[in-house]
Write a protein that holds these residues in place. Structure first.
Motif, PDB file in Angstrom:
ATOM      1  N   PRO A  56      41.818  46.723  58.554  1.00  0.00           N
ATOM      2  CA  PRO A  56      42.764  46.418  57.473  1.00  0.00           C
ATOM      3  C   PRO A  56      42.927  47.555  56.484  1.00  0.00           C
ATOM      4  CG  PRO A  56      40.665  45.361  57.066  1.00  0.00           C
ATOM      5  CD  PRO A  56      40.571  45.957  58.438  1.00  0.00           C
ATOM      6  N   ASP A  57      44.087  47.599  55.859  1.00  0.00           N
ATOM      7  CA  ASP A  57      44.313  48.510  54.741  1.00  0.00           C
ATOM      8  C   ASP A  57      43.441  48.059  53.564  1.00  0.00           C
ATOM      9  OD1 ASP A  57      46.630  50.553  53.591  1.00  0.00           O
ATOM     10  OD2 ASP A  57      45.885  49.184  52.070  1.00  0.00           O
ATOM     11  N   LEU A  58      42.823  49.009  52.876  1.00  0.00           N
ATOM     12  CA  LEU A  58      41.864  48.662  51.828  1.00  0.00           C
ATOM     13  C   LEU A  58      42.387  48.866  50.410  1.00  0.00           C
ATOM     14  CD1 LEU A  58      38.477  49.996  53.277  1.00  0.00           C
ATOM     15  CD2 LEU A  58      39.496  47.719  53.466  1.00  0.00           C
ATOM     16  N   THR A  59      43.674  49.109  50.246  1.00  0.00           N
ATOM     17  CA  THR A  59      44.201  49.339  48.908  1.00  0.00           C
ATOM     18  C   THR A  59      43.910  48.167  47.986  1.00  0.00           C
ATOM     19  OG1 THR A  59      46.052  50.480  50.003  1.00  0.00           O
ATOM     20  CG2 THR A  59      46.207  50.154  47.610  1.00  0.00           C
ATOM     21  N   LEU A  60      44.076  46.956  48.490  1.00  0.00           N
ATOM     22  CA  LEU A  60      43.938  45.764  47.653  1.00  0.00           C
ATOM     23  C   LEU A  60      42.710  44.928  48.014  1.00  0.00           C
ATOM     24  CD1 LEU A  60      47.690  44.635  47.715  1.00  0.00           C
ATOM     25  CD2 LEU A  60      46.546  45.984  45.968  1.00  0.00           C
ATOM     26  N   VAL A  61      41.779  45.499  48.749  1.00  0.00           N
ATOM     27  CA  VAL A  61      40.661  44.697  49.244  1.00  0.00           C
ATOM     28  C   VAL A  61      39.806  44.122  48.118  1.00  0.00           C
ATOM     29  CG1 VAL A  61      39.073  46.653  49.474  1.00  0.00           C
ATOM     30  CG2 VAL A  61      38.798  44.639  50.935  1.00  0.00           C
ATOM     31  N   ALA A  62      39.655  44.853  47.014  1.00  0.00           N
ATOM     32  CA  ALA A  62      38.839  44.344  45.901  1.00  0.00           C
ATOM     33  C   ALA A  62      39.497  43.142  45.240  1.00  0.00           C
ATOM     34  CB  ALA A  62      38.594  45.440  44.870  1.00  0.00           C
ATOM     35  N   ARG A  63      40.810  43.084  45.256  1.00  0.00           N
ATOM     36  CA  ARG A  63      41.520  41.935  44.689  1.00  0.00           C
ATOM     37  C   ARG A  63      41.481  40.746  45.642  1.00  0.00           C
ATOM     38  NH1 ARG A  63      47.203  43.705  42.096  1.00  0.00           N
ATOM     39  NH2 ARG A  63      46.979  41.574  41.341  1.00  0.00           N
ATOM     40  N   VAL A  64      41.469  41.031  46.938  1.00  0.00           N
ATOM     41  CA  VAL A  64      41.442  39.952  47.933  1.00  0.00           C
ATOM     42  C   VAL A  64      40.041  39.356  48.039  1.00  0.00           C
ATOM     43  CG1 VAL A  64      41.733  39.419  50.372  1.00  0.00           C
ATOM     44  CG2 VAL A  64      43.356  40.935  49.230  1.00  0.00           C
ATOM     45  N   ARG A  65      39.024  40.208  48.083  1.00  0.00           N
ATOM     46  CA  ARG A  65      37.650  39.754  48.305  1.00  0.00           C
ATOM     47  C   ARG A  65      36.894  39.494  47.005  1.00  0.00           C
ATOM     48  NH1 ARG A  65      36.287  37.710  53.262  1.00  0.00           N
ATOM     49  NH2 ARG A  65      37.040  39.032  54.942  1.00  0.00           N
ATOM     50  N   ASN A  66      36.944  40.433  46.083  1.00  0.00           N
ATOM     51  CA  ASN A  66      36.257  40.541  44.795  1.00  0.00           C
ATOM     52  C   ASN A  66      35.111  41.536  44.903  1.00  0.00           C
ATOM     53  OD1 ASN A  66      33.478  39.340  44.701  1.00  0.00           O
ATOM     54  ND2 ASN A  66      34.504  37.405  45.150  1.00  0.00           N
ATOM     55  N   PRO A  67      34.821  42.274  43.838  1.00  0.00           N
ATOM     56  CA  PRO A  67      33.835  43.355  43.880  1.00  0.00           C
ATOM     57  C   PRO A  67      32.440  42.911  44.299  1.00  0.00           C
ATOM     58  CG  PRO A  67      35.210  43.562  41.930  1.00  0.00           C
ATOM     59  CD  PRO A  67      35.545  42.246  42.556  1.00  0.00           C
ATOM     60  N   ASP A  68      31.985  41.743  43.843  1.00  0.00           N
ATOM     61  CA  ASP A  68      30.639  41.283  44.205  1.00  0.00           C
ATOM     62  C   ASP A  68      30.511  41.098  45.710  1.00  0.00           C
ATOM     63  OD1 ASP A  68      29.952  41.323  41.548  1.00  0.00           O
ATOM     64  OD2 ASP A  68      30.102  39.154  41.256  1.00  0.00           O
ATOM     65  N   TRP A  69      31.553  40.557  46.334  1.00  0.00           N
ATOM     66  CA  TRP A  69      31.532  40.375  47.788  1.00  0.00           C
ATOM     67  C   TRP A  69      31.434  41.725  48.490  1.00  0.00           C
ATOM     68  CZ3 TRP A  69      33.820  41.766  52.291  1.00  0.00           C
ATOM     69  CH2 TRP A  69      33.615  40.951  53.401  1.00  0.00           C
ATOM     70  N   LEU A  70      32.252  42.685  48.075  1.00  0.00           N
ATOM     71  CA  LEU A  70      32.233  44.005  48.697  1.00  0.00           C
ATOM     72  C   LEU A  70      30.880  44.679  48.537  1.00  0.00           C
ATOM     73  CD1 LEU A  70      35.723  45.377  47.573  1.00  0.00           C
ATOM     74  CD2 LEU A  70      35.053  44.658  49.867  1.00  0.00           C
ATOM     75  N   TYR A  71      30.320  44.585  47.342  1.00  0.00           N
ATOM     76  CA  TYR A  71      29.029  45.210  47.053  1.00  0.00           C
ATOM     77  C   TYR A  71      27.934  44.634  47.953  1.00  0.00           C
ATOM     78  CZ  TYR A  71      24.928  46.618  44.284  1.00  0.00           C
ATOM     79  OH  TYR A  71      23.717  47.127  43.873  1.00  0.00           O
ATOM     80  N   THR A  72      27.871  43.318  48.044  1.00  0.00           N
ATOM     81  CA  THR A  72      26.853  42.676  48.859  1.00  0.00           C
ATOM     82  C   THR A  72      27.086  42.948  50.342  1.00  0.00           C
ATOM     83  OG1 THR A  72      26.819  40.904  47.198  1.00  0.00           O
ATOM     84  CG2 THR A  72      25.619  40.505  49.238  1.00  0.00           C
ATOM     85  N   TYR A  73      28.338  42.923  50.746  1.00  0.00           N
ATOM     86  CA  TYR A  73      28.696  43.189  52.148  1.00  0.00           C
ATOM     87  C   TYR A  73      28.216  44.567  52.589  1.00  0.00           C
ATOM     88  CZ  TYR A  73      31.813  44.601  55.993  1.00  0.00           C
ATOM     89  OH  TYR A  73      32.323  45.094  57.168  1.00  0.00           O
ATOM     90  N   LEU A  74      28.441  45.586  51.762  1.00  0.00           N
ATOM     91  CA  LEU A  74      28.074  46.955  52.120  1.00  0.00           C
ATOM     92  C   LEU A  74      26.566  47.178  52.109  1.00  0.00           C
ATOM     93  CD1 LEU A  74      30.867  48.878  50.183  1.00  0.00           C
ATOM     94  CD2 LEU A  74      30.646  48.620  52.667  1.00  0.00           C
TER      95      LEU A  74
END
Length: 246
Positions: free
Chosen positions: A109-127
């Motif tokens: 997926p394109d990641l331009t808006l991923v933080a708005r779709v997922r939310n920062p906490d989700w991205l942080y924990t995912y990584l």
């Protein structure tokens, strides 16, 4: 209709559980600071070096990124663009869509808006939640996103983790209650350094989701100040008009 709504509400918890693939890894909180230009610059470098090969940012331009993050254009050309793209172009890659869908099961997926779709906490924990799983195509899985279809591109930095499933007994039935991750092989960064690197990357992804957020907040603050001052004059004018009435 009322009975149908009641039934759906009653089933909602089980539907959510089914959609999430069972146990959901608890999210860690990440500190986002869009005023931290150094963090945003480091995050941009991480994205360019580790993510852009597969994931695009087709709604974000190199020049806009450089200007917002305080990076001189010459430095941006030398350190952010490794192809023949121009500084005014979008942050895209040359991976053919058909091939990427074949290699990864679907197009990354394109990641331009991923933080708005997922939310920062989700991205942080995912990584931070990749672990070794030799049964998978890329030999990794993720505690937040089970059966993840991408490799752990930050593994050289984090190293590898192993997962231990934690169970608990509820009403006589053994159920999965958690996943405990432990370090197996070290990476180039310490645990604290990797946490900071992921914070920088998520900070950058939060910025790209709404590049004008800081400017909007600044304008909003001045609008509120103006309205507060304007209210004082309106109140005094009202008193002047109604002075003879009262």
């Amino acid at each position: 209709m009322k009975k149908l709504l009641i039934t759906l509400i009653a089933l909602l918890p089980s539907l959510v559980s089914a959609a999430g693939g069972g146990y959901q890894h608890p999210l860690e909180e990440v500190k986002i600071d869009l005023h931290d230009k150094a963090s945003l610059q480091r995050g941009a470098a991480l994205f360019i070096n580790y993510c852009l090969g597969c994931h695009q940012m087709q709604y974000q331009r190199y020049q806009r990124t450089a200007e917002d993050l305080g990076i001189p254009i010459d430095l941006a050309k030398d350190n952010l663009i490794f192809t023949d793209q121009k500084v005014g172009e979008q942050m895209t890659n040359a991976m053919p869509a058909a091939d990427s869908a074949k290699w990864f099961g679907k197009q990354p997926p394109d990641l331009t808006l991923v933080a708005r779709v997922r939310n920062p906490d989700w991205l942080y924990t995912y990584l931070k939640s990749f672990y070794v799983d030799t049964s998978k195509t890329f030999r990794v899985n993720n505690a937040v996103f089970p059966d993840v279809g991408m490799p752990h591109v930050l593994e050289p930095l984090q190293g590898t983790q192993v997962a231990e499933k934690v169970y608990e007994t509820v009403n006589g039935e053994k159920t999965l209650s958690g996943i405990r991750l432990t370090q197996k092989e070290p990476g180039a960064l310490t645990s604290e350094e990797y946490d900071q690197a992921v914070t920088d990357l998520v900070n950058f992804l939060e910025y790209t989701g709404e590049p004008s957020k800081l400017e909007s907040h600044k304008i909003g603050t001045w609008v509120l100040v103006f309205l507060a001052i304007f209210f004082v004059f309106i109140y005094l004018l009202k008193k002047e008009y109604w002075r003879d009435v009262h």
